[in-house]
Scaffold this motif. Sequence first.
Motif, short mmCIF file in Angstrom:
data_model
loop_
_atom_site.label_atom_id
_atom_site.label_comp_id
_atom_site.label_asym_id
_atom_site.label_seq_id
_atom_site.Cartn_x
_atom_site.Cartn_y
_atom_site.Cartn_z
N ASP A 1 0.86 -1.18 0.00
CA ASP A 1 0.00 0.00 0.00
C ASP A 1 0.89 1.23 0.00
O ASP A 1 2.08 1.16 0.28
CB ASP A 1 -0.91 -0.01 1.23
CG ASP A 1 -2.13 0.88 1.05
OD1 ASP A 1 -2.26 1.49 -0.02
OD2 ASP A 1 -2.96 0.96 1.98
N GLY A 2 0.32 2.35 -0.34
CA GLY A 2 1.06 3.59 -0.29
C GLY A 2 2.09 3.73 -1.38
O GLY A 2 1.85 3.36 -2.54
N GLU A 3 3.26 4.22 -1.04
CA GLU A 3 4.28 4.58 -2.01
C GLU A 3 4.74 3.40 -2.86
O GLU A 3 4.92 3.54 -4.07
CB GLU A 3 5.49 5.19 -1.29
CG GLU A 3 6.62 5.62 -2.21
CD GLU A 3 7.82 6.17 -1.46
OE1 GLU A 3 8.87 6.34 -2.09
OE2 GLU A 3 7.69 6.42 -0.24
N ARG A 4 4.92 2.24 -2.25
CA ARG A 4 5.40 1.09 -3.02
C ARG A 4 4.38 0.62 -4.04
O ARG A 4 4.73 0.31 -5.18
CB ARG A 4 5.80 -0.04 -2.07
CG ARG A 4 7.12 0.20 -1.34
CD ARG A 4 7.60 -1.02 -0.60
NE ARG A 4 6.70 -1.41 0.46
CZ ARG A 4 6.71 -0.87 1.69
NH1 ARG A 4 7.57 0.08 1.98
NH2 ARG A 4 5.87 -1.30 2.61
N LEU A 5 3.11 0.58 -3.66
CA LEU A 5 2.08 0.19 -4.61
C LEU A 5 1.97 1.22 -5.73
O LEU A 5 1.83 0.87 -6.90
CB LEU A 5 0.73 0.03 -3.91
CG LEU A 5 -0.43 -0.41 -4.82
CD1 LEU A 5 -0.13 -1.75 -5.47
CD2 LEU A 5 -1.73 -0.46 -4.03
N ASP A 6 2.04 2.50 -5.37
CA ASP A 6 1.99 3.55 -6.39
C ASP A 6 3.12 3.39 -7.40
O ASP A 6 2.91 3.55 -8.62
CB ASP A 6 2.10 4.93 -5.73
CG ASP A 6 0.87 5.29 -4.91
OD1 ASP A 6 -0.18 4.65 -5.10
OD2 ASP A 6 0.96 6.22 -4.07
#
Length: 218
Positions: A133-138
């Motif tokens: 989730d968050g930055e890594r998923l983005d």
Amino acid sequence: MKLSFPDSCDGTKRARGRPAVRETVDPDTLLHTAQQVFARHGYEAASVREIARTAGVDAALIAHRFGSKQELWTAIIDRIAQRAEPMIEATRKLASEPMAPRERVERALALFVDRVIGEPDLGLFFSTAALEDGERLDLLVERVMRPYYRVLTPLLAAAMDAGEMARHDPMVMSMMLLNGITKTVSYSHLLGRFSSLPQRPRAFRKSVLGIALSMLGR
């Protein structure tokens, strides 16, 4: 480029019983090893120490080359994106090729199957990375997934508009097709318990592609 590694960070010799550290390692090989460890355990559970042990290098040297664990993960995403560029570009060019819309889709899926079979553990990485989730998923979405969906989904929509494929939501179909292909290839070791196809690469590729094409309908 080769990375040269001493026996330890301070130059001292390896103690008896301590696992050997390779003197050289290719950065691409190191990133692939890290990708495999992240695929098995996910980002949080994977450790740089385990990645180093699996690669046969000193953990401090991974930090020296790539920085933090987050930066190492980012480097893996960059590697995946770079290796996907030829497939994405070839898929993009299909839109202007003089062939029927459905044939463009079939060619695109053949390119994708070849890419996945060429690096079968890629699907395992995506399975765990997609839970982030968050930055890594983005980062995963923007660097790897969206560029490919931008060229594949319009091909599906065009074939549907031409009446050459059953009409469904193109984005949902894209995701189902790609997930089905990657997971089947990535879990070929499990499939091998029930079928001999994974031990016959050409027949396995033909079967995976054939079934994917049958999902197009009509």
